[in-house]
Structures are given as C-alpha cells and as structure tokens.
Design a protein around this motif. Structure first.
Motif, PDB file in Angstrom:
ATOM      1  N   CYS A  47       0.818  -1.289   0.052  1.00 43.45           N
ATOM      2  CA  CYS A  47       0.076  -0.060  -0.153  1.00 43.45           C
ATOM      3  C   CYS A  47       0.863   1.265   0.215  1.00 43.45           C
ATOM      4  CB  CYS A  47      -0.817  -0.022   1.173  1.00 43.45           C
ATOM      5  SG  CYS A  47      -1.988  -1.135   1.096  1.00 43.45           S
ATOM      6  N   LYS A  48       2.150   1.248   0.611  1.00 41.19           N
ATOM      7  CA  LYS A  48       2.646   2.267   0.581  1.00 41.19           C
ATOM      8  C   LYS A  48       3.640   2.494  -0.725  1.00 41.19           C
ATOM      9  CE  LYS A  48       5.553   2.490   4.372  1.00 41.19           C
ATOM     10  NZ  LYS A  48       6.624   2.118   5.303  1.00 41.19           N
ATOM     11  N   ASN A  49       3.702   1.386  -1.536  1.00 47.04           N
ATOM     12  CA  ASN A  49       4.288   1.661  -2.825  1.00 47.04           C
ATOM     13  C   ASN A  49       3.259   1.615  -4.083  1.00 47.04           C
ATOM     14  OD1 ASN A  49       7.199   1.296  -1.607  1.00 47.04           O
ATOM     15  ND2 ASN A  49       6.813  -0.765  -1.417  1.00 47.04           N
ATOM     16  N   ASP A  50       2.170   1.571  -3.788  1.00 49.55           N
ATOM     17  CA  ASP A  50       1.280   1.566  -4.900  1.00 49.55           C
ATOM     18  C   ASP A  50       0.022   2.330  -4.426  1.00 49.55           C
ATOM     19  OD1 ASP A  50      -0.600   1.224  -6.956  1.00 49.55           O
ATOM     20  OD2 ASP A  50      -0.088  -1.034  -7.111  1.00 49.55           O
ATOM     21  N   ASN A  51      -0.153   3.552  -4.687  1.00 49.87           N
ATOM     22  CA  ASN A  51      -1.271   4.164  -4.366  1.00 49.87           C
ATOM     23  C   ASN A  51      -2.727   3.977  -5.142  1.00 49.87           C
ATOM     24  OD1 ASN A  51      -0.529   5.542  -6.584  1.00 49.87           O
ATOM     25  ND2 ASN A  51      -0.241   7.706  -5.335  1.00 49.87           N
ATOM     26  N   THR A  52      -2.582   2.909  -6.038  1.00 48.64           N
ATOM     27  CA  THR A  52      -3.798   2.571  -6.822  1.00 48.64           C
ATOM     28  C   THR A  52      -4.453   1.460  -6.229  1.00 48.64           C
ATOM     29  OG1 THR A  52      -2.448   1.192  -8.360  1.00 48.64           O
ATOM     30  CG2 THR A  52      -2.542   3.642  -9.185  1.00 48.64           C
ATOM     31  N   ILE A  53      -3.977   0.782  -5.087  1.00 47.14           N
ATOM     32  CA  ILE A  53      -4.557  -0.103  -4.409  1.00 47.14           C
ATOM     33  C   ILE A  53      -6.011   0.638  -3.880  1.00 47.14           C
ATOM     34  CG2 ILE A  53      -4.710  -1.719  -2.571  1.00 47.14           C
ATOM     35  CD1 ILE A  53      -1.662  -2.154  -3.232  1.00 47.14           C
TER      36      ILE A  53
END
Length: 125
Positions: A47-53
C-alpha cells in the motif's frame, strides 16, 4: 461482471493458500487486478508503494505482522482505502472491538453471498 469494482486494484493479504484461492475465484467475476501478500508487513509495504490499491481483503491472523496492526498502518498511509477483515477468529466482541479499524468484517468460512454483497456495497464507483 460487477460494475462496482471494475478496474480496481485489490490486495489480498492472506497466508492460507486455500483461502487466497477462494477469494481469487470469487474476484474473477470482477474486472480487477489482484495482488497477493502473505503477511501484514508486506500488505503495508504494498500500500505504501502503490497508491492505486483501492481495496484490501485482510486476514487478521497471519504469520509476522497481524492484520489489525497492518490495517492501522495502511489507514495512516491512505485513510480512504477500503479494508475488509476476513478471519476465522471472530467473536461479537472482536467485531465490536475492531469496528473502527475495518470497513467491514467477514467471518471464515466465507459466505460467498455475503462477500459479494460487501464488495458491491463498499466498492461503488
């Protein structure tokens, strides 16, 4: 196919491979991209590395970091992300205690009708 979670990225945080396979099978009816991790720290990192989740299906009892701790950290990163708890260890006291942590709470074995209802309710466009 549901119109509600079309093109959404869904993170499944689950350390039991059979539970993951069940969730994956249910979500095949939706047009969403799946990411699978097997512990809470990996969920936080994802979640920290992918704000599209946009949606996390979070097991509460996992090896390493538990789902409650992970969800609290994820909500600090992105307060708008939807996190649905799914666990075999659910008493009414647990559900009440974590009401402010999770957006919804499902018990295992998962009721597929209830799972789809929650997905459709929480993931409206």
């Amino acid at each position: 196919m549901s119109e509600n979670i079309i093109k959404r990225k869904v993170l499944i945080a689950e350390d039991d491979i059979n539970s993951f396979r069940l969730l994956k099978a249910v979500l095949k009816d939706y047009d969403c991209e799946l990411i699978h991790v097997d512990d809470g720290q990996k969920a936080v990192d994802a979640c920290k590395n992918d704000n599209t989740i946009r949606l996390v299906l979070m097991d509460i009892k996992m090896h390493g970091m538990d789902g409650v701790t992970a969800t609290k950290m994820i909500k600090q990163i992105n307060p708008d992300i939807i996190v649905v708890a799914q666990t075999a260890y659910a008493t009414n006291d647990d559900i009440e205690m974590y009401r402010d942590v999770f957006d919804a709470y499902l018990t295992k074995p998962l009721n597929l009708v209830e799972l789809k209802r929650v997905l459709n309710q929480l993931c409206k466009k």
